[in-house]
Design a protein around this motif. Structure first.
Motif, PDB file in Angstrom:
ATOM      1  N   THR A   1      -0.749   4.206  49.056  1.00  0.00           N
ATOM      2  CA  THR A   1       0.299   4.081  49.977  1.00  0.00           C
ATOM      3  C   THR A   1      -0.071   3.805  51.397  1.00  0.00           C
ATOM      4  O   THR A   1      -1.171   3.903  51.824  1.00  0.00           O
ATOM      5  CB  THR A   1       1.093   5.603  50.054  1.00  0.00           C
ATOM      6  OG1 THR A   1       0.230   6.532  50.855  1.00  0.00           O
ATOM      7  CG2 THR A   1       1.476   5.987  48.912  1.00  0.00           C
TER       8      THR A   1
ATOM      9  N   HIS B   1      -4.149   8.061  46.675  1.00  0.00           N
ATOM     10  CA  HIS B   1      -4.121   9.163  45.946  1.00  0.00           C
ATOM     11  C   HIS B   1      -4.435   9.213  44.415  1.00  0.00           C
ATOM     12  O   HIS B   1      -4.177   8.400  43.661  1.00  0.00           O
ATOM     13  CB  HIS B   1      -2.619   9.449  45.655  1.00  0.00           C
ATOM     14  CG  HIS B   1      -1.739   9.500  47.067  1.00  0.00           C
ATOM     15  ND1 HIS B   1      -1.449   8.452  47.601  1.00  0.00           N
ATOM     16  CD2 HIS B   1      -1.435  10.452  47.921  1.00  0.00           C
ATOM     17  CE1 HIS B   1      -0.767   8.511  49.022  1.00  0.00           C
ATOM     18  NE2 HIS B   1      -0.761   9.950  48.960  1.00  0.00           N
TER      19      HIS B   1
ATOM     20  N   LEU C   1       4.815  10.203  38.536  1.00  0.00           N
ATOM     21  CA  LEU C   1       4.526   9.444  39.917  1.00  0.00           C
ATOM     22  C   LEU C   1       4.013   8.148  39.654  1.00  0.00           C
ATOM     23  O   LEU C   1       4.463   7.214  40.010  1.00  0.00           O
ATOM     24  CB  LEU C   1       3.494  10.192  40.735  1.00  0.00           C
ATOM     25  CG  LEU C   1       4.180  11.274  41.881  1.00  0.00           C
ATOM     26  CD1 LEU C   1       3.213  11.736  42.239  1.00  0.00           C
ATOM     27  CD2 LEU C   1       5.396  10.628  42.829  1.00  0.00           C
TER      28      LEU C   1
ATOM     29  N   ARG D   1      11.078   4.605  45.337  1.00  0.00           N
ATOM     30  CA  ARG D   1      10.105   5.146  45.918  1.00  0.00           C
ATOM     31  C   ARG D   1      10.471   6.010  47.219  1.00  0.00           C
ATOM     32  O   ARG D   1      11.348   5.680  48.064  1.00  0.00           O
ATOM     33  CB  ARG D   1       8.984   4.440  46.070  1.00  0.00           C
ATOM     34  CG  ARG D   1       8.585   3.724  44.732  1.00  0.00           C
ATOM     35  CD  ARG D   1       7.603   2.467  45.246  1.00  0.00           C
ATOM     36  NE  ARG D   1       7.465   1.898  44.044  1.00  0.00           N
ATOM     37  CZ  ARG D   1       7.101   0.725  44.019  1.00  0.00           C
ATOM     38  NH1 ARG D   1       6.209   0.135  44.769  1.00  0.00           N
ATOM     39  NH2 ARG D   1       6.679  -0.025  42.596  1.00  0.00           N
ATOM     40  N   PHE D   2       9.693   7.068  47.452  1.00  0.00           N
ATOM     41  CA  PHE D   2       9.937   7.896  48.612  1.00  0.00           C
ATOM     42  C   PHE D   2      11.242   8.478  48.997  1.00  0.00           C
ATOM     43  O   PHE D   2      11.967   8.346  50.128  1.00  0.00           O
ATOM     44  CB  PHE D   2       9.608   7.141  50.013  1.00  0.00           C
ATOM     45  CG  PHE D   2       7.917   6.637  49.805  1.00  0.00           C
ATOM     46  CD1 PHE D   2       7.031   7.664  49.761  1.00  0.00           C
ATOM     47  CD2 PHE D   2       7.796   5.453  49.607  1.00  0.00           C
ATOM     48  CE1 PHE D   2       5.698   7.340  49.737  1.00  0.00           C
ATOM     49  CE2 PHE D   2       6.331   4.926  49.251  1.00  0.00           C
ATOM     50  CZ  PHE D   2       5.467   5.836  49.545  1.00  0.00           C
TER      51      PHE D   2
ATOM     52  N   TRP E   1       6.878  14.427  49.160  1.00  0.00           N
ATOM     53  CA  TRP E   1       6.048  13.543  49.982  1.00  0.00           C
ATOM     54  C   TRP E   1       6.337  13.813  51.468  1.00  0.00           C
ATOM     55  O   TRP E   1       7.255  14.485  51.979  1.00  0.00           O
ATOM     56  CB  TRP E   1       6.159  12.171  49.672  1.00  0.00           C
ATOM     57  CG  TRP E   1       7.469  11.615  50.173  1.00  0.00           C
ATOM     58  CD1 TRP E   1       8.597  11.609  49.821  1.00  0.00           C
ATOM     59  CD2 TRP E   1       7.701  10.569  51.645  1.00  0.00           C
ATOM     60  NE1 TRP E   1       9.730  10.671  50.610  1.00  0.00           N
ATOM     61  CE2 TRP E   1       8.900  10.131  51.804  1.00  0.00           C
ATOM     62  CE3 TRP E   1       6.604  10.286  52.678  1.00  0.00           C
ATOM     63  CZ2 TRP E   1       9.326   9.540  52.747  1.00  0.00           C
ATOM     64  CZ3 TRP E   1       7.134   9.468  53.514  1.00  0.00           C
ATOM     65  CH2 TRP E   1       8.412   9.144  53.640  1.00  0.00           C
ATOM     66  N   SER E   2       5.448  13.613  52.284  1.00  0.00           N
ATOM     67  CA  SER E   2       5.546  13.962  53.840  1.00  0.00           C
ATOM     68  C   SER E   2       4.613  12.579  54.288  1.00  0.00           C
ATOM     69  O   SER E   2       4.218  11.821  53.732  1.00  0.00           O
ATOM     70  CB  SER E   2       4.985  15.104  54.120  1.00  0.00           C
ATOM     71  OG  SER E   2       3.545  15.501  53.909  1.00  0.00           O
ATOM     72  N   ARG E   3       4.426  12.732  55.711  1.00  0.00           N
ATOM     73  CA  ARG E   3       3.451  11.877  56.236  1.00  0.00           C
ATOM     74  C   ARG E   3       2.412  12.390  56.976  1.00  0.00           C
ATOM     75  O   ARG E   3       2.536  13.807  57.315  1.00  0.00           O
ATOM     76  CB  ARG E   3       4.283  11.236  57.539  1.00  0.00           C
ATOM     77  CG  ARG E   3       5.242  10.111  56.992  1.00  0.00           C
ATOM     78  CD  ARG E   3       5.761   9.341  58.072  1.00  0.00           C
ATOM     79  NE  ARG E   3       6.684   8.430  57.623  1.00  0.00           N
ATOM     80  CZ  ARG E   3       6.315   7.127  57.396  1.00  0.00           C
ATOM     81  NH1 ARG E   3       5.038   6.875  57.280  1.00  0.00           N
ATOM     82  NH2 ARG E   3       7.600   6.555  56.950  1.00  0.00           N
TER      83      ARG E   3
ATOM     84  N   PRO F   1       1.870   7.537  54.453  1.00  0.00           N
ATOM     85  CA  PRO F   1       2.717   8.640  53.377  1.00  0.00           C
ATOM     86  C   PRO F   1       1.989   9.329  52.686  1.00  0.00           C
ATOM     87  O   PRO F   1       0.794   8.646  52.100  1.00  0.00           O
ATOM     88  CB  PRO F   1       3.478   7.448  52.667  1.00  0.00           C
ATOM     89  CG  PRO F   1       3.533   6.131  53.300  1.00  0.00           C
ATOM     90  CD  PRO F   1       2.041   6.223  54.459  1.00  0.00           C
TER      91      PRO F   1
ATOM     92  N   LEU G   1       1.610  11.691  49.328  1.00  0.00           N
ATOM     93  CA  LEU G   1       2.481  12.250  47.928  1.00  0.00           C
ATOM     94  C   LEU G   1       1.442  13.531  47.892  1.00  0.00           C
ATOM     95  O   LEU G   1       0.379  13.765  47.764  1.00  0.00           O
ATOM     96  CB  LEU G   1       2.200  11.336  46.910  1.00  0.00           C
ATOM     97  CG  LEU G   1       2.517  10.006  47.240  1.00  0.00           C
ATOM     98  CD1 LEU G   1       2.174   8.996  45.968  1.00  0.00           C
ATOM     99  CD2 LEU G   1       4.169   9.927  47.039  1.00  0.00           C
TER     100      LEU G   1
ATOM    101  N   HIS H   1       0.838  15.748  45.296  1.00  0.00           N
ATOM    102  CA  HIS H   1       0.519  15.762  43.979  1.00  0.00           C
ATOM    103  C   HIS H   1      -0.715  16.621  43.552  1.00  0.00           C
ATOM    104  O   HIS H   1      -1.267  17.074  44.415  1.00  0.00           O
ATOM    105  CB  HIS H   1      -0.124  14.257  43.354  1.00  0.00           C
ATOM    106  CG  HIS H   1      -1.100  13.756  44.132  1.00  0.00           C
ATOM    107  ND1 HIS H   1      -2.088  13.559  43.527  1.00  0.00           N
ATOM    108  CD2 HIS H   1      -1.207  13.274  45.507  1.00  0.00           C
ATOM    109  CE1 HIS H   1      -3.232  13.064  44.142  1.00  0.00           C
ATOM    110  NE2 HIS H   1      -2.384  13.039  45.612  1.00  0.00           N
TER     111      HIS H   1
ATOM    112  N   THR I   1      -6.546  12.986  48.031  1.00  0.00           N
ATOM    113  CA  THR I   1      -6.161  12.055  48.654  1.00  0.00           C
ATOM    114  C   THR I   1      -7.088  11.605  49.605  1.00  0.00           C
ATOM    115  O   THR I   1      -7.564  12.628  50.375  1.00  0.00           O
ATOM    116  CB  THR I   1      -4.735  12.270  49.492  1.00  0.00           C
ATOM    117  OG1 THR I   1      -3.691  12.799  48.313  1.00  0.00           O
ATOM    118  CG2 THR I   1      -4.229  11.157  50.128  1.00  0.00           C
TER     119      THR I   1
END
Length: 172
Positions: free
Chosen positions: A29, A77, A86, A97-98, A104-106, A112, A114, A116, A120
């Protein structure tokens, strides 16, 4: 003895060879400047542990792949068996997506993230090298976000997602 193959046969044999060779599954991402983008990839590979470097390839020069190719930083990820939905969403260019329904967040740095089951890796893109019809990107790992518990890894084999676990260990 080396066997010379004609181009169409070489291409089909290459696809068959790697179709039977399992690969880990990841979602890559980035922020495109106009919003988050991401794709499912089975081309992520570790390059070096010191310094931590990885590489991945992008096969398209449009859409999400083009936005990822232009990004200065990405989040990789590494997926687990619990992340199948996903993986499918980010593998289908027509999927939304998103969305608000997606967890998800930032990151503080804008990529971005995810939410999960796997690791990451936040990365800075170091180089972009054209390779055939693809683009090979090398990236430096800047940060690793670890899951609370590590799930069974997801692999891609013969055009299907699989899980690795104790059931798949070969006796020794």
């Amino acid at each position: 003895m080396t066997v010379q193959l004609q181009a169409p046969r070489l291409t089909s044999d290459f696809k068959a060879a790697f179709g039977g060779h399992p690969a880990g599954v990841a979602i890559i991402t980035a922020d495109s400047g106009t919003g988050p983008v991401g794709i499912t990839a089975s081309s992520v590979a570790s390059v070096s542990a010191e310094p931590p470097l990885l590489a991945f390839s992008l096969a398209a020069n449009r859409g999400s792949a083009a936005a990822l190719a232009a990004a200065d930083s990405v989040a990789v990820h590494l997926l687990t068996a619990t992340d199948r939905d996903l993986a499918r969403i980010f593998a289908d260019s027509q999927s939304e997506r998103f969305t608000d329904a997606m967890a998800w967040s930032r990151m503080e740095t804008g990529e971005p993230l995810l939410l999960h089951g796997g690791y990451t890796l936040r990365c800075r893109v170091l180089s972009r090298t054209p390779a055939g019809g693809s683009l090979l990107l090398a990236a430096e790992v800047l940060e690793i976000i670890s899951p609370e518990t590590v799930g069974a890894p997801m692999v891609y084999h013969s055009r299907v997602f699989h899980s690795l676990g104790e059931h798949s260990v070969l006796a020794g």
